[in-house]
Design a protein around this motif. Sequence first.
Motif, mmCIF file in Angstrom:
data_model
loop_
_atom_site.group_PDB
_atom_site.id
_atom_site.type_symbol
_atom_site.label_atom_id
_atom_site.label_comp_id
_atom_site.label_asym_id
_atom_site.label_seq_id
_atom_site.Cartn_x
_atom_site.Cartn_y
_atom_site.Cartn_z
ATOM 1 N N TRP A 150 0.810 -1.215 0.000
ATOM 2 C CA TRP A 150 0.000 0.000 0.000
ATOM 3 C C TRP A 150 0.848 1.272 0.000
ATOM 4 N N GLN A 151 2.149 1.132 0.055
ATOM 5 C CA GLN A 151 3.018 2.309 0.119
ATOM 6 C C GLN A 151 3.047 3.055 -1.213
ATOM 7 N N TYR A 152 3.233 4.370 -1.130
ATOM 8 C CA TYR A 152 3.411 5.166 -2.343
ATOM 9 C C TYR A 152 4.727 4.765 -3.006
ATOM 10 N N ILE A 153 4.707 4.606 -4.314
ATOM 11 C CA ILE A 153 5.936 4.282 -5.036
ATOM 12 C C ILE A 153 6.904 5.455 -4.985
ATOM 13 N N PHE A 154 6.364 6.657 -5.097
ATOM 14 C CA PHE A 154 7.205 7.854 -5.094
ATOM 15 C C PHE A 154 6.892 8.676 -3.839
ATOM 16 N N PRO A 155 7.602 8.395 -2.742
ATOM 17 C CA PRO A 155 7.294 9.060 -1.476
ATOM 18 C C PRO A 155 8.015 10.395 -1.324
ATOM 19 N N SER A 156 7.543 11.153 -0.384
ATOM 20 C CA SER A 156 8.216 12.397 -0.024
ATOM 21 C C SER A 156 9.574 12.072 0.588
ATOM 22 N N GLY A 157 10.494 13.001 0.469
ATOM 23 C CA GLY A 157 11.819 12.788 1.035
ATOM 24 C C GLY A 157 11.875 13.017 2.532
ATOM 25 N N SER A 158 10.766 13.458 3.121
ATOM 26 C CA SER A 158 10.751 13.728 4.559
ATOM 27 C C SER A 158 9.384 13.383 5.138
#
Length: 255
Positions: free
Chosen positions: A176-184
């Motif tokens: 369920w994780q975002y493939i492109f996550p925030s860096g923070s």
Amino acid sequence: QEMGAEEVEAFLTHLAVAGMVSASTQNQALSALLFLYKEVLLIDLPWLDNVVRAKQSQRLPSVLTRTEVRSVLTRMSGIYGLMANLLYGTGMRLMECVRLRVKDVDFERREILIRDGKGAKDRVTMLPESLTGLLQTYLQQRRALFDDDTRLCKVSVYLPDALARKYPNAATDWVWQYIFPSGSFSVDPRSGAERRHHIDEKLLQRAMKKAVQASGIAKLATPHTLRHSFATHLLDSGYDIRTVQELLGHADVST
């Protein structure tokens, strides 16, 4: 109350000629007048419904040639390069790419399932073979970040309320994780939880703007231009327009 159709049309003409406002602003002014007479003054003026609304201009989207696309993409690297290649290779909208989750990619079938696209519709688009290896390699790195966040007890990801209730443990599941996550990390105002959101779409927009400028291309090109270019190049290659329509998720073939 003493105004008639002539005065209203003169006012709208003044907005268009002297004010040089857009068609949408002219129509907004007309809607305000309709509301004023019908809802505030309680005056029924049949002629007001017959005042012609301004016709909005139809603008053709900007499209890059294959050579221009290659020139832009070769100047983009890392996560932004991968995202830009996905936009061009799949025809996704910018926010559809930004919101991709691990479970949405099917490497065996070489498909990407786009959830809750424009109009709250799901659809399937193709995953180009040329991007399969790049995306798999990236996901290995993404998994390492997920494992690090797990050790920090900050792995929970945002889920819509209905899904969060139906699958209470899904928020900490890898798929369920975002493939492109925030860096923070950031605090989710809805729950107060500290977590990674998806990457800010403005970062990709800026990266592409720099690549376009470095390419010397004299066109207004944004990430959405890659979607238009995807569709145009498929049609140029002989793909059926209905197939392209389904890949893009357009309800009307004319768009």
